[in-house]
Motif scaffolding. Structure first.
Motif, PDB file in Angstrom:
ATOM      1  N   ARG A  41       0.829  -1.207   0.000  1.00  0.00           N
ATOM      2  CA  ARG A  41       0.000   0.000   0.000  1.00  0.00           C
ATOM      3  C   ARG A  41       0.867   1.261   0.000  1.00  0.00           C
ATOM      4  NH1 ARG A  41      -4.489   1.326   4.694  1.00  0.00           N
ATOM      5  NH2 ARG A  41      -5.167   3.341   3.885  1.00  0.00           N
ATOM      6  N   GLY A  42       1.902   1.269   0.843  1.00  0.00           N
ATOM      7  CA  GLY A  42       2.804   2.413   0.898  1.00  0.00           C
ATOM      8  C   GLY A  42       3.583   2.594  -0.390  1.00  0.00           C
ATOM      9  N   LEU A  64       2.481   2.844   5.390  1.00  0.00           N
ATOM     10  CA  LEU A  64       2.032   3.924   4.513  1.00  0.00           C
ATOM     11  C   LEU A  64       2.279   5.281   5.166  1.00  0.00           C
ATOM     12  CD1 LEU A  64       0.487   5.156   2.100  1.00  0.00           C
ATOM     13  CD2 LEU A  64      -1.639   4.704   3.378  1.00  0.00           C
ATOM     14  N   ARG A  65       1.888   5.416   6.418  1.00  0.00           N
ATOM     15  CA  ARG A  65       2.026   6.697   7.122  1.00  0.00           C
ATOM     16  C   ARG A  65       3.503   7.114   7.220  1.00  0.00           C
ATOM     17  NH1 ARG A  65       3.451   7.253  11.982  1.00  0.00           N
ATOM     18  NH2 ARG A  65       2.940   5.101  12.546  1.00  0.00           N
ATOM     19  N   THR A 112       1.444  -2.402  10.941  1.00  0.00           N
ATOM     20  CA  THR A 112       0.421  -2.693   9.938  1.00  0.00           C
ATOM     21  C   THR A 112       0.766  -2.035   8.605  1.00  0.00           C
ATOM     22  OG1 THR A 112      -0.852  -0.703  10.433  1.00  0.00           O
ATOM     23  CG2 THR A 112      -1.317  -2.675  11.786  1.00  0.00           C
ATOM     24  N   LYS A 168      -1.003   0.126   7.166  1.00  0.00           N
ATOM     25  CA  LYS A 168      -1.315   1.543   7.346  1.00  0.00           C
ATOM     26  C   LYS A 168      -0.156   2.278   8.010  1.00  0.00           C
ATOM     27  CE  LYS A 168      -4.981   4.599   8.981  1.00  0.00           C
ATOM     28  NZ  LYS A 168      -6.312   4.671   9.640  1.00  0.00           N
ATOM     29  N   ASP A 169       0.516   1.622   8.964  1.00  0.00           N
ATOM     30  CA  ASP A 169       1.687   2.232   9.616  1.00  0.00           C
ATOM     31  C   ASP A 169       2.799   2.473   8.597  1.00  0.00           C
ATOM     32  OD1 ASP A 169       0.428   2.101  12.084  1.00  0.00           O
ATOM     33  OD2 ASP A 169       1.436   0.242  12.674  1.00  0.00           O
ATOM     34  N   TRP A 207       1.316   3.976  -3.153  1.00  0.00           N
ATOM     35  CA  TRP A 207       1.142   5.422  -2.983  1.00  0.00           C
ATOM     36  C   TRP A 207       2.400   6.169  -3.442  1.00  0.00           C
ATOM     37  CZ3 TRP A 207       4.066   8.885  -0.239  1.00  0.00           C
ATOM     38  CH2 TRP A 207       3.565  10.192  -0.185  1.00  0.00           C
TER      39      TRP A 207
END
Length: 201
Positions: free
Chosen positions: A81-82, A186-187, A181, A183-184, A85
Motif C-alpha cells: 500500500r505504501g 504507509l504513514r 500494519t 497503514k503504519d 502510494w
C-alpha cells in the motif's frame, strides 16, 4: 513435506550434540536453549571498511527500496500500500531487489517499480543499496520470520538509506521507525517522502 521434516529433525539432532550454538539474537537463543543450554548470542556486526562511501545518484529522484528473496512474498503485503502510494508521487522511484516479480518475470503488483535481480556479488549488492534513500524491512510475524536478525538495518545504515522496519523481535533493539500494519508503513513512507531532504540527512 517429508524432506522438510527430516531436515528439521536432523538439525535438532546436530544442535543437541553440539558443544555450543551461536545465534544472533536473544529471541533466537530462547528457541535453541530447550535443545542445547550452551547458546551464545553474538549480534550481527558489519565492518565499515568493507563498505565504500555510498554514491547517491544526483538526479533529484527519491528512491524507496526493498531487498528480499522471493520467499518473502508474504512480507510484501505490509508495504504494498505504501509503495503503491509512493509510486504515484513525482520524482519518486520504487526499487525492488530480488523480490517483486515471479520466476517467469511477471510483477507481483501493478504499481510502477524498478526491478533489480538478486546478486550474490557483494559489490553489486552494496552499489544497489547505496542508490536508496529509504530501505524497507517488513516482516510478517511467523515463527520462522521472527527469528531473523537486524542485519538489514545495519546494511541500510551503511548505505545511508533510512531504515523502516516491522515492529517485530528482529528489530526490537534498533532505534528506527517501526510499523505494525500496512497503514503504519504507509504513514511512515508518506512522512519521509514529504520531508525528502530531512530523510536524506
Amino acid at each position: 513435506n517429508p524432506i522438510t521434516v527430516f531436515s528439521v529433525e536432523r538439525h535438532l539432532e546436530i544442535v543437541r550434540e553440539a558443544d555450543g550454538v551461536v545465534v544472533t539474537t536473544d529471541y533466537l537463543a530462547k528457541q535453541y536453549r530447550p535443545y542445547n543450554p550452551n547458546v551464545f548470542v553474538c549480534p550481527n556486526q558489519i565492518d565499515p571498511a568493507d563498505w565504500a562511501e555510498p554514491v547517491k545518484p544526483d538526479d533529484g529522484v527519491f528512491r524507496i527500496g526493498w531487498f528480499a528473496s522471493r520467499s518473502h512474498r508474504a512480507d510484501m503485503g505490509l508495504i504494498a500500500r505504501g509503495l503503491e502510494w509512493a509510486s504515484r508521487q513525482p520524482d519518486v522511484e520504487i526499487v525492488l531487489v530480488g523480490a517483486g516479480v515471479s520466476a517467469d518475470g511477471k510483477p507481483w503488483y501493478p504499481f510502477r517499480f524498478k526491478f533489480v535481480p538478486w546478486s550474490n556479488d557483494f559489490g553489486v549488492y552494496r552499489k544497489a543499496l547505496a542508490e536508496l534513500d529509504v530501505g524497507l524491512a517488513p516482516v510478517v510475524g511467523t515463527p520462522w520470520a521472527v527469528c531473523r536478525s537486524d542485519l538489514k538495518t545495519l546494511e541500510y545504515g551503511l548505505a545511508q538509506a533510512y531504515p523502516v522496519v516491522s515492529d517485530q523481535p528482529p528489530y526490537e533493539t534498533v532505534d528506527v521507525p517501526k510499523a505494525k500494519t500496512p497503514k503504519d508503513f504507509l504513514r511512515i513512507i508518506q512522512s519521509l517522502v514529504a520531508d525528502r531532504d530531512g530523510t536524506r540527512r
